[in-house]
Write a protein that holds these residues in place. Structure first.
Motif, PDB file in Angstrom:
ATOM      1  N   ALA A  24       0.817  -1.207   0.000  1.00  0.00           N
ATOM      2  CA  ALA A  24       0.000   0.000   0.000  1.00  0.00           C
ATOM      3  C   ALA A  24       0.856   1.265   0.000  1.00  0.00           C
ATOM      4  O   ALA A  24       0.533   2.253  -0.651  1.00  0.00           O
ATOM      5  N   VAL A  25       1.956   1.221   0.748  1.00  0.00           N
ATOM      6  CA  VAL A  25       2.822   2.396   0.857  1.00  0.00           C
ATOM      7  C   VAL A  25       3.827   2.379  -0.289  1.00  0.00           C
ATOM      8  O   VAL A  25       4.930   1.872  -0.169  1.00  0.00           O
ATOM      9  N   GLY A  26       3.436   2.914  -1.406  1.00  0.00           N
ATOM     10  CA  GLY A  26       4.317   2.937  -2.569  1.00  0.00           C
ATOM     11  C   GLY A  26       4.345   4.304  -3.204  1.00  0.00           C
ATOM     12  O   GLY A  26       4.122   5.324  -2.543  1.00  0.00           O
ATOM     13  N   GLN A 232      -7.357   8.157  -5.691  1.00  0.00           N
ATOM     14  CA  GLN A 232      -6.096   7.970  -4.980  1.00  0.00           C
ATOM     15  C   GLN A 232      -6.132   6.738  -4.085  1.00  0.00           C
ATOM     16  O   GLN A 232      -5.123   6.061  -3.893  1.00  0.00           O
ATOM     17  N   LEU A 233      -7.305   6.435  -3.544  1.00  0.00           N
ATOM     18  CA  LEU A 233      -7.426   5.282  -2.647  1.00  0.00           C
ATOM     19  C   LEU A 233      -7.048   3.971  -3.329  1.00  0.00           C
ATOM     20  O   LEU A 233      -6.514   3.063  -2.692  1.00  0.00           O
ATOM     21  N   PHE A 234      -7.339   3.861  -4.643  1.00  0.00           N
ATOM     22  CA  PHE A 234      -6.957   2.642  -5.359  1.00  0.00           C
ATOM     23  C   PHE A 234      -5.451   2.442  -5.291  1.00  0.00           C
ATOM     24  O   PHE A 234      -4.951   1.341  -5.093  1.00  0.00           O
ATOM     25  N   PHE A 235      -4.697   3.555  -5.469  1.00  0.00           N
ATOM     26  CA  PHE A 235      -3.239   3.493  -5.373  1.00  0.00           C
ATOM     27  C   PHE A 235      -2.815   3.202  -3.936  1.00  0.00           C
ATOM     28  O   PHE A 235      -1.957   2.367  -3.673  1.00  0.00           O
ATOM     29  N   SER A 236      -3.413   3.954  -3.022  1.00  0.00           N
ATOM     30  CA  SER A 236      -2.939   3.937  -1.637  1.00  0.00           C
ATOM     31  C   SER A 236      -3.100   2.585  -0.953  1.00  0.00           C
ATOM     32  O   SER A 236      -2.223   2.154  -0.211  1.00  0.00           O
ATOM     33  N   ILE A 237      -4.246   1.928  -1.183  1.00  0.00           N
ATOM     34  CA  ILE A 237      -4.464   0.667  -0.460  1.00  0.00           C
ATOM     35  C   ILE A 237      -4.344  -0.561  -1.360  1.00  0.00           C
ATOM     36  O   ILE A 237      -4.639  -1.670  -0.939  1.00  0.00           O
ATOM     37  N   SER A 238      -3.881  -0.350  -2.596  1.00  0.00           N
ATOM     38  CA  SER A 238      -3.590  -1.462  -3.516  1.00  0.00           C
ATOM     39  C   SER A 238      -4.780  -2.370  -3.781  1.00  0.00           C
ATOM     40  O   SER A 238      -4.640  -3.594  -3.853  1.00  0.00           O
ATOM     41  N   VAL A 239      -5.976  -1.789  -3.917  1.00  0.00           N
ATOM     42  CA  VAL A 239      -7.143  -2.607  -4.225  1.00  0.00           C
ATOM     43  C   VAL A 239      -7.425  -2.580  -5.725  1.00  0.00           C
ATOM     44  O   VAL A 239      -6.943  -1.724  -6.446  1.00  0.00           O
ATOM     45  N   SER A 240      -8.203  -3.563  -6.174  1.00  0.00           N
ATOM     46  CA  SER A 240      -8.577  -3.723  -7.582  1.00  0.00           C
ATOM     47  C   SER A 240      -7.376  -3.984  -8.481  1.00  0.00           C
ATOM     48  O   SER A 240      -7.426  -3.744  -9.686  1.00  0.00           O
ATOM     49  N   GLU A 265      -4.838  -0.216   7.280  1.00  0.00           N
ATOM     50  CA  GLU A 265      -5.495   1.091   7.095  1.00  0.00           C
ATOM     51  C   GLU A 265      -4.707   2.195   7.785  1.00  0.00           C
ATOM     52  O   GLU A 265      -4.467   3.265   7.214  1.00  0.00           O
ATOM     53  N   PHE A 266      -4.324   1.929   9.039  1.00  0.00           N
ATOM     54  CA  PHE A 266      -3.609   2.927   9.831  1.00  0.00           C
ATOM     55  C   PHE A 266      -2.254   3.261   9.209  1.00  0.00           C
ATOM     56  O   PHE A 266      -1.913   4.438   9.033  1.00  0.00           O
ATOM     57  N   PHE A 267      -1.471   2.225   8.870  1.00  0.00           N
ATOM     58  CA  PHE A 267      -0.150   2.445   8.280  1.00  0.00           C
ATOM     59  C   PHE A 267      -0.249   3.232   6.979  1.00  0.00           C
ATOM     60  O   PHE A 267       0.485   4.183   6.741  1.00  0.00           O
ATOM     61  N   ASP A 268      -1.183   2.817   6.142  1.00  0.00           N
ATOM     62  CA  ASP A 268      -1.312   3.463   4.841  1.00  0.00           C
ATOM     63  C   ASP A 268      -1.697   4.927   4.960  1.00  0.00           C
ATOM     64  O   ASP A 268      -1.084   5.800   4.342  1.00  0.00           O
ATOM     65  N   THR A 269      -2.714   5.211   5.777  1.00  0.00           N
ATOM     66  CA  THR A 269      -3.170   6.597   5.939  1.00  0.00           C
ATOM     67  C   THR A 269      -2.090   7.440   6.594  1.00  0.00           C
ATOM     68  O   THR A 269      -1.855   8.593   6.194  1.00  0.00           O
TER      69      THR A 269
END
Length: 468
Positions: A24-26, A232-240, A265-269
């Motif tokens: 997620a953190v990329g 941005q959430l798609f990038f941030s949490i690596s979904v889809s 969720e916490f780490f990513d945000t």
């Protein structure tokens, strides 16, 4: 049991959380989040992002991880296990990382180039006008750095789940977090007086970054910010992208899924917010609000100029910054490659070694094509979302603007209305654990998320004219 052993498993909760957080953190967090926050009025974007992360993002993340663990399959085959008639979603989900991997490695090569430039103390050169353009339009140097980045990524994936992905994530993620926090704190302490005699500080930049300002904002402007935050959430949490399904398939049945998802969720945000905290106050301090509109070039064009303006300390800060970005990029690229490798293992019954070699060869060829897209194969094309691009932009548009919202929408329909939310809820509650946001999850997966995704998808393909 033999099949499970062949696929591999994370040894425990920490390994899974670190690997998933590493995915997620990329570059989505370190590169894309700050320039969107700067573009979309700072605090307003962050407010929308946090609300969506706790609702929309949470729903998609929970769904994909639970699908992975329930089926113990890669994205290619997992959907078919849930419902035979819906196995086509798996093909679409697998196409996303296939499209992303080559251009992600090309961008990873850019990061490697800047890291080594600052490592050898030549940060001043990187601050010169035209440095970035001259680099990416060169023929062979971008290919060489892309190869270096691809080699690091393939090395980790080749080693497997526990000895590769988990092992290196446990090392890289804590270092990355320390670097992010250190640079973010430093950016708040800086001050600069420009040629007009105006002095700006990092703390003033912090105010612009965090405090929502709705002054003069129309409904249309606000909806654009909401759509940007959701994209941005798609990038941030690596979904889809098939990533979280692949990682979920390696999670043991006795792991508390909800607790792990909360940690991811916490780490990513946290890292997304800290990434903006590193960059936005610094850009504001040295360039004012005008510099905050730099867009995607913020990292490779604006930041080197800021590091130069910091003097001697800037070279060291630049070195630490790009070291951190290398770590973030590698952990994410590993997850993108793993989504493809696991699909080949499950769908075609190949070994991990053969799958990794084949995927690496594909990424090598595709990465070269992307690099040549700025020179030998250069062209410009008008995309349906109004932007103009070449090879990398076309691949980015297809994966992120078209396929990812479509995969998410179809997943919501499958879980919300076909196999029912209970399928996911039961998996999350396996072992007697509680699902504290169960009601929110049901409402989001059945109604709200599909509506938001339809709007995002229509906007992305140029059909939805609300924002025109």
């Amino acid at each position: 049991m033999s099949k499970e052993k062949k696929r591999g498993n994370f040894t425990g909760t920490l390994g899974f959380v670190m690997a998933a957080a590493g995915s997620a953190v990329g570059l989505g967090n370190i590169w894309r989040f700050p320039y969107l926050a700067a573009k979309d009025n700072g605090g307003v974007f962050i407010l929308c992002y946090i609300v969506l992360a706790l609702t929309f993002g949470f729903t998609l993340l929970t769904t994909e991880i639970a699908i992975g663990r329930k089926t113990a399959q890669s994205p290619l085959t997992a959907y078919g296990k849930l419902h035979k008639k819906w196995k086509g979603i798996g093909i679409l989900a697998c196409l996303v990382p296939i499209i992303i991997l080559p251009y992600y490695c090309a961008i990873g090569g850019w990061v490697m180039k800047y890291f080594f430039t600052f490592a050898k103390g030549d940060g001043i050169a990187a601050a010169k006008d035209g440095y970035f353009t001259n680099y990416i339009t060169g023929i062979w140097e971008p290919v060489v750095w892309m190869l270096v980045f691809l080699g690091l990524t393939a090395f980790v994936v080749f080693a497997g789940v526990d000895k590769g992905i988990e092992k290196y994530s446990k090392v890289l993620m804590p270092i990355l977090l320390v670097l992010v926090v250190g640079i973010a704190v430093y950016s708040l302490t800086i001050r600069h007086t420009d040629e007009a005699g105006i002095t700006r500080t990092g703390l003033q930049g912090l105010k612009v970054y965090l405090i929502p300002d709705f002054t003069g904002m129309t409904i249309k402007d606000f909806l654009i910010v909401v759509m940007d935050a959701m994209g941005q959430l798609f990038f941030s949490i690596s979904v889809s992208m098939g990533i979280m399904i692949a990682y979920g398939s390696y999670v043991k049945k006795d792991v508390n899924l909800m607790k792990s998802i909360n940690h991811i969720e916490f780490f990513d945000t946290l890292v997304a917010l800290l990434a903006g905290l590193m960059i936005v106050p610094a850009v504001f301090t040295f360039m004012g609000t005008e510099g905050m509109s730099a867009g995607p070039g913020l990292m490779f064009v604006s930041l080197p100029k800021i590091f130069k303006a910091m003097g001697t300390a800037g070279t060291f800060i630049g070195f630490l910054f790009f070291l951190m970005v290398v770590f973030a990029a590698v952990t994410s690229a590993v997850s993108v490659m793993e989504a493809i490798v696991s699909s080949m293992m499950d769908g075609f019954h190949l070994s991990r070694k053969k799958s990794t070699v084949l995927v690496t060869l594909y990424a090598l060829i595709g990465g070269c094509v992307v690099c040549f897209g700025y020179n030998l194969l250069y062209f410009e094309i008008h995309l349906p979302n109004g932007s103009v691009g070449q090879i990398l932009d076309v691949m980015d548009y297809l994966s992120n603007n078209c396929l990812m919202p479509l995969v998410a929408l179809l997943t919501c329909i499958l879980i919300g209305w076909v196999v029912k939310p209970k399928t996911i809820i039961d998996e999350v509650c396996l072992g007697g654990f509680t699902f504290r946001r169960k009601t929110l999850y049901i409402v989001m997966i059945k109604v709200i998320a599909p509506i938001l995704l339809v709007v995002l998808l229509l906007q992305s393909v140029g059909v939805f004219t609300l924002f025109q």
